[in-house]
Design an enzyme around this catalytic site. Structure first.
Site, PDB file in Angstrom:
ATOM      1  N   PHE A  73      -5.436 -22.825   1.778  1.00 54.96           N
ATOM      2  CA  PHE A  73      -6.779 -22.280   1.632  1.00 54.96           C
ATOM      3  C   PHE A  73      -6.859 -21.087   0.676  1.00 54.96           C
ATOM      4  CE2 PHE A  73      -6.183 -23.456   6.255  1.00 54.96           C
ATOM      5  CZ  PHE A  73      -6.509 -24.792   6.056  1.00 54.96           C
ATOM      6  N   CYS A  74      -6.036 -21.076  -0.364  1.00 55.64           N
ATOM      7  CA  CYS A  74      -6.001 -19.956  -1.313  1.00 55.64           C
ATOM      8  C   CYS A  74      -5.848 -18.630  -0.589  1.00 55.64           C
ATOM      9  CB  CYS A  74      -7.256 -19.950  -2.185  1.00 55.64           C
ATOM     10  SG  CYS A  74      -7.321 -21.345  -3.331  1.00 55.64           S
TER      11      CYS A  74
END
Length: 456
Positions: free
Chosen positions: A378-379
């Site tokens: 998710f970055c």
């Protein structure tokens, strides 16, 4: 939003209807045969555009004109619309009279703009829990990365210790999220802002995940800047906002050099060029701006305000309770959290399933149930690895699993929802999780380009 201001909602049922969004009637094929209405449960990545926003943009489209550059009626109309959009966003954020609202491309773009405007020798403090948009832009500054706190109180205490021990009395900036894009948990923004200011630092709020779910007041939270993205606020892609104090922005070199940012340009006798730059928000908006994007953001701000955040927040908490209660009934599911089960949060929930590779599980939800979620890191690599017990320093591709179906991986599954999510979507999701864990996938999957996909 400060954790201390969030009150519990005890309603046992939804308090308002979901807002109309684009794509609510789209059907998708299932690998097992037939079609089903798509359940979009990836709002944390990009929320679907509100129908109201799309209608407003469509109504304006015939009157499209370049702003600030034309004497014609359409140019004047577009200029008024663009500048009024700026006022609408300022009102939505409850900005101070002297604050500037700069239109950008996204939260990432906004924070990179601010990073370019930092004074010399500025020290930046950021928690490892941040999205990469908040973690990475500060490459020209001295950065102190703080460990993930396990309570809101520890977050404040950790920041206070770090600021008290900084190695100079020069400029300092704290960057913090308002709501985690991994756990959905709300951070104690007001308390962190008070700690920053007590030690002579400034603070920027990454409101990408907060603004679509809760009201954000620059005055009340006492933050110096706030950044968010249009595509998470029910507007189309390609627009964002940086709003807040004008001094650092006014003193910095323009983010981009070009028309619009320049006030006067004159050629010298030696062939060089003298330029004076605007001191308004235009200083960092060189080129023909994304007028439609700015108008769409303003339309979304208006739509959310008119819908009423009290009702929207109450309904979202109802959906959160449904999802969390459903996942709690499946022993193989572990929900990820920093602050614990009772922490206030927005509609973002990440989890892992024992015995499942996260990419495999997400692929099965999509292919067999028509449910769109997200899997990966998710970055926010350091945070997810910390929550999963891995090494926060290790490398990994954003969103790409590192193991085949059935193998262990340091990745998670994220379900996220908001103002446009109908009850049926979360009900179908909970039922699908329960069925997949109990019965397994109905289809065979393989790894292709780092992702799990149905085998053909």
């Amino acid at each position: 939003m400060s954790v201390s201001t969030v009150s519990a909602v005890s309603a046992d049922q939804s308090v308002c209807s979901p807002l109309p969004v684009l794509g609510r009637d789209v059907t998708v094929p299932l690998v097992t045969g037939g079609e089903v209405t798509y359940a979009a449960l990836d709002y944390a990545a990009s929320a679907p555009a509100l129908q109201r926003v799309w209608d407003d943009v469509a109504a304006y489209a015939p009157y499209y004109g370049s702003v600030h550059r034309g004497a014609g009626y359409l140019s004047q109309l577009s200029t008024d619309l663009f500048e009024n959009a700026r006022k609408t966003v300022a009102e939505f954020l409850d900005c101070r009279a002297e604050d500037q609202v700069v239109f950008t491309r996204s939260t990432t773009d906004s924070l990179n703009l601010l990073a370019r405007a930092l004074p010399a020798d500025c020290q930046v403090f950021v928690f490892e829990t941040e999205h990469h948009a908040s973690l990475l832009p500060w490459r020209d500054a001295r950065v102190t990365c703080l460990d993930a706190p396990r309570t809101p109180e520890r977050a404040v205490a950790t920041l206070e210790r770090a600021l008290a021990g900084r190695d100079s009395h020069g400029p300092a900036l704290v960057c913090v999220t308002g709501a985690s894009n991994v756990t959905g948990e709300l951070w104690p923004v007001r308390e962190l802002a008070a700690a920053a200011h007590a030690h002579g630092a400034r603070i920027v709020l990454d409101a990408a995940q907060l603004a679509p779910h809760h009201p954000v007041s620059v005055r009340d939270l006492d933050v110096d800047w706030v950044a968010f993205s249009g595509h998470k606020l029910y507007a189309p892609f390609g627009s964002g906002v940086l709003a807040g104090r004008a001094d650092w922005l006014r003193e910095a070199e323009p983010y981009l050099a070009g028309g619009g940012a320049s006030r006067t340009v004159a050629r010298r006798a030696d062939g060089s060029v003298d330029v004076s730059w605007h001191e308004s928000a235009a200083r960092h908006e060189a080129g023909s701006p994304n007028v439609i994007g700015a108008y769409a953001v303003a339309s979304a701000c208006t739509a959310l305000t008119e819908a009423g955040f009290d009702d929207l927040v109450a309904r979202e908490r109802y959906l959160i309770r449904k999802v969390r209660a459903g996942l709690a009934e499946v022993p193989e599911v572990r929900v990820l959290s920093l602050f614990g089960d009772d922490a206030p949060r927005v509609g973002v929930i990440s989890f892992v399933v024992a015995g499942w590779n996260s990419s495999h599980f997400a692929a099965a939800l999509s292919a067999e149930y028509g449910i769109g979620v997200r899997d990966g890191l998710f970055c926010a690599h350091p945070l997810v690895r910390t929550l999963l017990g891995g090494d926060p320093q290790s490398q990994g591709e954003c969103g790409a699993p590192e193991a085949a179906p059935g193998e262990k991986s340091l990745n998670a599954i994220r379900v996220s929802f908001g103002a446009g999510t109908p009850d049926e979507h979360v009900d179908r999701f909970v039922a699908a999780v329960r069925e997949l864990v109990r019965d397994g996938a109905k289809w065979t999957y393989r790894t292709e380009d780092g992702r799990c996909v149905p085998a053909v």
